[in-house]
Design a protein around this motif. Sequence first.
Motif, PDB file in Angstrom:
ATOM      1  N   HIS A 104      47.215  35.688  47.520  1.00  0.00           N
ATOM      2  CA  HIS A 104      46.942  36.740  46.822  1.00  0.00           C
ATOM      3  C   HIS A 104      47.950  38.095  47.415  1.00  0.00           C
ATOM      4  O   HIS A 104      47.527  38.081  48.722  1.00  0.00           O
ATOM      5  CB  HIS A 104      45.298  37.300  47.023  1.00  0.00           C
ATOM      6  CG  HIS A 104      44.784  37.610  45.910  1.00  0.00           C
ATOM      7  ND1 HIS A 104      45.028  38.924  45.958  1.00  0.00           N
ATOM      8  CD2 HIS A 104      44.076  36.936  43.936  1.00  0.00           C
ATOM      9  CE1 HIS A 104      44.761  39.629  44.338  1.00  0.00           C
ATOM     10  NE2 HIS A 104      44.004  38.041  43.708  1.00  0.00           N
ATOM     11  N   THR A 105      48.122  38.599  46.349  1.00  0.00           N
ATOM     12  CA  THR A 105      48.699  40.340  46.993  1.00  0.00           C
ATOM     13  C   THR A 105      47.643  41.384  45.967  1.00  0.00           C
ATOM     14  O   THR A 105      47.264  40.695  45.418  1.00  0.00           O
ATOM     15  CB  THR A 105      50.205  39.908  46.528  1.00  0.00           C
ATOM     16  OG1 THR A 105      50.657  41.712  47.604  1.00  0.00           O
ATOM     17  CG2 THR A 105      50.640  40.022  45.378  1.00  0.00           C
ATOM     18  N   VAL A 106      49.095  42.439  46.049  1.00  0.00           N
ATOM     19  CA  VAL A 106      48.724  43.360  44.881  1.00  0.00           C
ATOM     20  C   VAL A 106      50.002  44.093  44.424  1.00  0.00           C
ATOM     21  O   VAL A 106      50.644  44.046  45.014  1.00  0.00           O
ATOM     22  CB  VAL A 106      47.508  45.050  45.579  1.00  0.00           C
ATOM     23  CG1 VAL A 106      47.433  46.038  44.746  1.00  0.00           C
ATOM     24  CG2 VAL A 106      46.199  44.427  45.852  1.00  0.00           C
ATOM     25  N   ASP A 107      50.186  44.389  42.990  1.00  0.00           N
ATOM     26  CA  ASP A 107      50.913  44.486  42.361  1.00  0.00           C
ATOM     27  C   ASP A 107      51.445  46.115  42.700  1.00  0.00           C
ATOM     28  O   ASP A 107      50.637  46.654  42.139  1.00  0.00           O
ATOM     29  CB  ASP A 107      51.409  44.223  40.650  1.00  0.00           C
ATOM     30  CG  ASP A 107      52.702  44.393  40.550  1.00  0.00           C
ATOM     31  OD1 ASP A 107      53.530  45.193  40.820  1.00  0.00           O
ATOM     32  OD2 ASP A 107      53.588  43.697  39.382  1.00  0.00           O
ATOM     33  N   VAL A 108      51.952  46.336  43.228  1.00  0.00           N
ATOM     34  CA  VAL A 108      51.852  48.035  43.670  1.00  0.00           C
ATOM     35  C   VAL A 108      52.550  48.969  42.196  1.00  0.00           C
ATOM     36  O   VAL A 108      52.392  50.489  42.424  1.00  0.00           O
ATOM     37  CB  VAL A 108      53.285  48.028  45.133  1.00  0.00           C
ATOM     38  CG1 VAL A 108      51.921  47.585  46.157  1.00  0.00           C
ATOM     39  CG2 VAL A 108      54.153  47.920  44.915  1.00  0.00           C
ATOM     40  N   ALA A 109      52.981  48.306  41.470  1.00  0.00           N
ATOM     41  CA  ALA A 109      53.844  48.628  40.550  1.00  0.00           C
ATOM     42  C   ALA A 109      52.190  48.924  39.343  1.00  0.00           C
ATOM     43  O   ALA A 109      52.530  50.394  38.554  1.00  0.00           O
ATOM     44  CB  ALA A 109      54.869  48.446  39.570  1.00  0.00           C
TER      45      ALA A 109
END
Length: 422
Positions: A324-329
Amino acid sequence: MLRWITAGESHGRELLAVLEGLPAGIPIALDEVQADLARRKLGHGRGGRMKFEQDELTLSSGVRHGFTIGSPLGIRIQNTEWPKWTEVMSPAPVDAEVFTTGRGTPLTRPRPGHADLVGMQKYGFTEARPALERASARETAARVALGAVAKKFLAELGIRTVSHTVSMGEVSLPVDAAWPVPEDVDRLDADPVRCIDPETSARMVARIDEIRKSGDTLGGVTEVLVYGLPPGLGSYVHWDRRLDSRLAGALMGIQAIKSVEVGDGLEATKRPGTVAHDPLYKVDGAIHRSSERAGGIEGGMTTGGILRVRTGMKPIATVPKALHTVDVATGKNATAHHQRSDVTAVPASGVVAEAMVALILADAVVEKFGGDSLREVQRNLRSYLDNIPESLRTDSALVNAETVTGDIDDTPMGDSLSEWRV
């Protein structure tokens, strides 16, 4: 002193490596360096890139007619995939449309455990590509090439190295397994996980296959052993001159390495002092140690015994079952990008560790003995050993404390020599 530096990105045109400070007269053959680059690709669980990356090698400087000449040694290693990446990794500006599809698509979903997110924060990147290209373990090919040269220098002084896999995940060598010797290198390289014990090797392979099927990755531990070292390399006078400090720093600088142990390492912390150290005995005119628990280093200096260092590699952070991560865009929760990767690179990490140990030891040799040519270094080493007083001379052979007679104390000695892994 020796100085070395590498340059290049994972999918750039090439890797570059420079080694300065080598004495002249060391025999260097291109095929020997190439052979170590091939060893870096070994191991069950490696990914697709190892199958086609040619590691085309060029010695650009510092060697003439097969011998070092004392000037900086330059090495270039071509990246086989470069033709596919000429636009994405172009040094010159390219059309914006390159970054709309395919390989050029911005990597805005950083992978946990990699340099992606922090690299973007530190250098002000809007995507992870510039960070991951340099942070990639592809860079270790340059270090292995330089390490091959350092090992050749050490071999001319009678110093030889060997590495092997100690554990793969929870599968470990038996504690009484024999230590490998330099003559075992070919046999180790022929093993699918570079393990000295065939039964343990088979269990490691089975574990890797299980992990692959589950879409996960696996870490482990490797060990480097060095034979033939003289006593006195390194120093106790400052933290940055202690050889164990220098080795630890170099080994921790390998991608994905999370721990370093010298000798019995953490196991020694579980023992009382009477069975944690290496008692000394005078036998036949020389000082002998009854064990090799310290791993060949005392007070930040080599003892003349077998140097042993272990490195622990974490599971590769590019997990097929994406984390799991975050889409920084977009600022939204997402799953991480899955770049091509290995299930494990532990067996190969031993080859990289060999290279770093060799570079640190070669630097310590030059620091201690000096010399602008190999013959001068050899002469200085012989002179140093010849001038150690008789009363202080040691023998690297272990002595069985139970057979020693004379005026000794009765401090508990632990296990007998027959039970030591030699």
